[in-house]
Design a protein around this motif. Structure first.
Motif, PDB file in Angstrom:
ATOM      1  N   GLY A  39      43.108  19.233 -37.857  1.00 13.80           N
ATOM      2  CA  GLY A  39      41.767  18.768 -38.223  1.00 13.80           C
ATOM      3  C   GLY A  39      41.765  17.672 -39.277  1.00 13.80           C
ATOM      4  O   GLY A  39      40.750  17.459 -39.939  1.00 13.80           O
ATOM      5  N   LYS A  40      42.881  16.968 -39.414  1.00 11.24           N
ATOM      6  CA  LYS A  40      42.963  15.901 -40.419  1.00 11.24           C
ATOM      7  C   LYS A  40      41.969  14.784 -40.113  1.00 11.24           C
ATOM      8  O   LYS A  40      41.241  14.319 -40.992  1.00 11.24           O
ATOM      9  CB  LYS A  40      44.389  15.313 -40.474  1.00 11.24           C
ATOM     10  N   THR A  41      41.953  14.380 -38.843  1.00 13.48           N
ATOM     11  CA  THR A  41      41.041  13.298 -38.491  1.00 13.48           C
ATOM     12  C   THR A  41      39.590  13.768 -38.562  1.00 13.48           C
ATOM     13  O   THR A  41      38.715  13.023 -39.001  1.00 13.48           O
ATOM     14  CB  THR A  41      41.398  12.720 -37.106  1.00 13.48           C
ATOM     15  N   ALA A  42      39.351  15.020 -38.181  1.00  9.45           N
ATOM     16  CA  ALA A  42      37.982  15.553 -38.266  1.00  9.45           C
ATOM     17  C   ALA A  42      37.492  15.519 -39.714  1.00  9.45           C
ATOM     18  O   ALA A  42      36.349  15.161 -39.998  1.00  9.45           O
ATOM     19  CB  ALA A  42      37.932  16.983 -37.727  1.00  9.45           C
ATOM     20  N   LEU A  43      38.393  15.878 -40.634  1.00  9.95           N
ATOM     21  CA  LEU A  43      38.036  15.845 -42.048  1.00  9.95           C
ATOM     22  C   LEU A  43      37.762  14.404 -42.497  1.00  9.95           C
ATOM     23  O   LEU A  43      36.769  14.124 -43.178  1.00  9.95           O
ATOM     24  CB  LEU A  43      39.165  16.451 -42.895  1.00  9.95           C
ATOM     25  N   ALA A  44      38.632  13.490 -42.058  1.00  8.08           N
ATOM     26  CA  ALA A  44      38.454  12.078 -42.411  1.00  8.08           C
ATOM     27  C   ALA A  44      37.130  11.547 -41.853  1.00  8.08           C
ATOM     28  O   ALA A  44      36.457  10.739 -42.495  1.00  8.08           O
ATOM     29  CB  ALA A  44      39.625  11.252 -41.884  1.00  8.08           C
ATOM     30  N   GLN A  45      36.759  12.031 -40.679  1.00  7.07           N
ATOM     31  CA  GLN A  45      35.489  11.593 -40.095  1.00  7.07           C
ATOM     32  C   GLN A  45      34.313  12.039 -40.945  1.00  7.07           C
ATOM     33  O   GLN A  45      33.373  11.290 -41.173  1.00  7.07           O
ATOM     34  CB  GLN A  45      35.337  12.175 -38.687  1.00  7.07           C
ATOM     35  N   GLY A  46      34.403  13.293 -41.425  1.00  7.55           N
ATOM     36  CA  GLY A  46      33.349  13.802 -42.302  1.00  7.55           C
ATOM     37  C   GLY A  46      33.289  12.993 -43.590  1.00  7.55           C
ATOM     38  O   GLY A  46      32.213  12.643 -44.074  1.00  7.55           O
ATOM     39  N   ILE A  47      34.461  12.676 -44.129  1.00  4.06           N
ATOM     40  CA  ILE A  47      34.522  11.878 -45.357  1.00  4.06           C
ATOM     41  C   ILE A  47      33.842  10.530 -45.116  1.00  4.06           C
ATOM     42  O   ILE A  47      33.034  10.066 -45.924  1.00  4.06           O
ATOM     43  CB  ILE A  47      35.992  11.697 -45.828  1.00  4.06           C
ATOM     44  N   GLY A  48      34.151   9.927 -43.979  1.00  5.66           N
ATOM     45  CA  GLY A  48      33.539   8.643 -43.625  1.00  5.66           C
ATOM     46  C   GLY A  48      32.030   8.739 -43.592  1.00  5.66           C
ATOM     47  O   GLY A  48      31.315   7.873 -44.099  1.00  5.66           O
TER      48      GLY A  48
END
Lengths: 217, 346
Positions: A39-48
């Motif tokens: 879920g690294k990219t999912a987290l980065a998406q939320g950060i974005g």
């Protein structure tokens, strides 16, 4: 200091990112650690989203370094303006209010189940930084990262998110936020956020005080 | 210098196209928009196979080593001089900054020295324009499905240089998902062709992987969950001590990816009423994708166009093709043209 968070779905993960995105700023380095599908990219998406990027954050595995130039400043200015006029606030609140977080402190003492809502946005945050999202999944030698100038991105006006940072461990700044994600397949994901600096302790309090409201019951 | 006149010598309208955005150093000379006089790719794929991916340090160093040689070979192969060129077109983004810079700086230097105009080309646009090399009479509007390691886009083309991105991936690109699954299955790089090869001996119905369609009507893509589903299947089997067949996994995953790409494309056809579709990007070389889309579009009285496989992967000819149409529109780049790693398609 360490903080923990448990996510039961990609949506939970995105929401943690959303909260983080609201306190991150230029000069921050955030390492995202965990296996494929953690879920690294999912987290980065939320950060974005939390940062107010105009374009969705996508996986940088292929491009290795993805820069989000100028996306942030314009949008945040607009958003802050709207927030000040009170337009977006209700919408943002309704999205976040359903999120129930079980935040534990490093001592392991669970906080009351938090009811989440947006109480304020930090209006002092610099609007002049860019976001750089890196992914070193495919690198095998530290020199590769050094030659493309990874360390050049560790600057005051750049927020750096790094997936698969292990290969560049030696050149990572000591002051950073490390996020480790554990859990495979259908299991819940256990997030451990850690930072060595006092400054992050304060920031974490901001995160809770500023974005989360712990409900009385 | 004025670029008002179309420069068409006896040799025809010649565009030199240069591409260095990722792992290929490539150059080609294109005559009158369709006739490829030369086409040179210094493929670094053998270097990268060792690492299972594009390693930027190697990429930019290799670009530097190969740039001059590749360009000179393209010029010699076309039997033309720099002074005969109408323009030099170069990819200036998106891509790796170090790699892009080699091409942009090199193209600028040659164009300035030869006194010919410079044209900046978007890498994604160039992939789409590979189609115009072989189908010069394509009419607008048409749709483009651009699928590669770094991108998955559905685009409406209203005219030359007039695009609207209808949908794009929200997480992993289709080619990236194929690469990651290939690596997990121990199939090697690049993932797309390896998965296709392994899939040939497998049963595409062996595993029912999810097809992420997102909210109704959305033309966006999401391949991250599909990739995770394969990993989950592998993990679960491993814990139970079961050995899953690689060909079946490859075939089922390929089928799931193709299903999503096809369904979304057909949805775009339905929403726009546009029935001519161009395939572009590395994954456009996938046989199952081509066959399925061709068949489905035929049933809807539409048509699928795609470039030959050697023009699907990065090359200089597609850059020259996009450059040719920008030349006709007098769309030249200033000498200050810079590499833009995060360039979008607008």
């Amino acid at each position: 200091m360490e903080w923990h968070y448990t996510s039961y779905s990609p949506e939970d993960t995105r929401k943690l990112g959303l909260a983080l995105g609201r306190v991150l700023r230029g000069g921050d380095v955030v390492c995202l650690r965990g296996g494929l599908g953690a879920g690294k990219t999912a987290l980065a998406q939320g950060i974005g989203e939390g940062l107010g990027l105009e374009v969705p954050v996508t996986s940088p595995t292929f491009t290795l370094i993805q820069e989000y130039n100028d996306c942030i400043a314009e949008d945040r200015r607009k958003r802050n303006r709207r927030e000040n006029e009170g337009e977006d606030r209700i919408e943002a609140r309704s999205e976040l209010v359903q999120l129930k977080l079980n935040i534990e402190t490093s001592v392991g003492e669970p906080l009351p189940l938090a009811e989440v809502g947006v109480s304020r946005l930090d209006e002092d945050r610099s609007e002049n930084f860019k976001v750089v999202h890196m992914d070193f999944y495919r690198l095998t030698q530290p020199q590769e990262a050094e030659v493309i100038g990874v360390s050049d991105f560790f600057q005051e006006d750049i927020l750096v998110l790094i997936e698969w940072p292990d290969i560049i461990e030696d050149i990572l700044p000591a002051e950073r936020l490390d996020i480790r994600i554990e859990g495979d397949g259908e299991e819940p994901r256990r997030f451990t956020l850690s930072a060595d600096s006092e400054e992050w302790v304060g920031r974490w309090q901001d995160l809770r005080g500023g974005i989360y409201e712990v409900s009385g019951n | 210098m004025s670029y008002g006149e179309i420069k068409q010598s006896d040799a025809g309208l010649l565009i030199l196209g240069i591409e260095t955005s990722c792992d290929e150093t490539a150059a080609a000379v294109l005559k009158n928009g369709t006739e490829l006089l030369s086409h040179v790719i210094s493929s670094q794929i053998t270097t990268h196979q060792k690492y299972g991916g594009v390693v930027p340090e190697i990429a930019s160093r290799e670009h530097l080593l190969h740039f001059q040689q590749v360009v000179e070979k393209a010029m010699a192969g076309a039997k033309v001089d720099y002074g005969d060129l109408a323009a030099i077109a170069v990819t200036y983004g998106p891509g790796l900054v170090g790699s892009l810079l080699v091409g942009v700086a090199g193209a600028k230097a040659i164009a300035y020295a030869a006194g010919v105009p410079l044209i900046g080309v978007n890498h994604l646009e160039a992939h789409i324009y590979a189609n115009f090399l072989v189908h010069p009479h394509l009419v607008f509007p048409c749709l483009a499905l651009l699928v590669s390691g770094g991108h998955t886009h559905l685009i409406l083309l209203r005219g030359h240089g007039d695009y609207e991105v209808l949908g794009r991936t929200r997480d992993d690109a289709a080619g990236e998902a194929l690469d990651k699954v290939a690596r997990t299955l121990g199939l090697g790089y690049p993932g797309g062709p390896q998965v296709q090869k392994a899939a040939a001996a497998g049963n595409a119905a062996a595993f029912d992987f999810p097809r992420a369609m997102l909210e109704p009507g959305s033309l966006d893509f999401s391949f991250s969950g599909m990739k995770s589903a394969v990993l989950n299947a592998l993990n679960t089997a491993r814990m139970k001590g079961i050995n899953l067949g690689v060909p079946d996994l490859a075939a089922s995953f390929q089928q799931a990816v193709v299903d999503v790409l096809v369904r979304k494309t057909l949805l775009a056809v339905e929403q726009t009423g546009v029935t001519h579709v161009l395939l572009a990007g590395g994954v456009a070389a996938n046989d199952l994708l081509r066959k399925t889309l061709t068949q489905e579009l035929k049933e809807r009285e539409g048509r699928l166009f795609f470039p030959p496989p050697h023009l699907c992967t990065d090359n200089g000819a597609m850059v020259a093709s996009a450059g040719y149409h920008r030349y006709l529109a007098r769309d030249f780049a200033p000498w200050t043209l810079n590499a833009v790693p995060g360039l979008n398609l607008t």
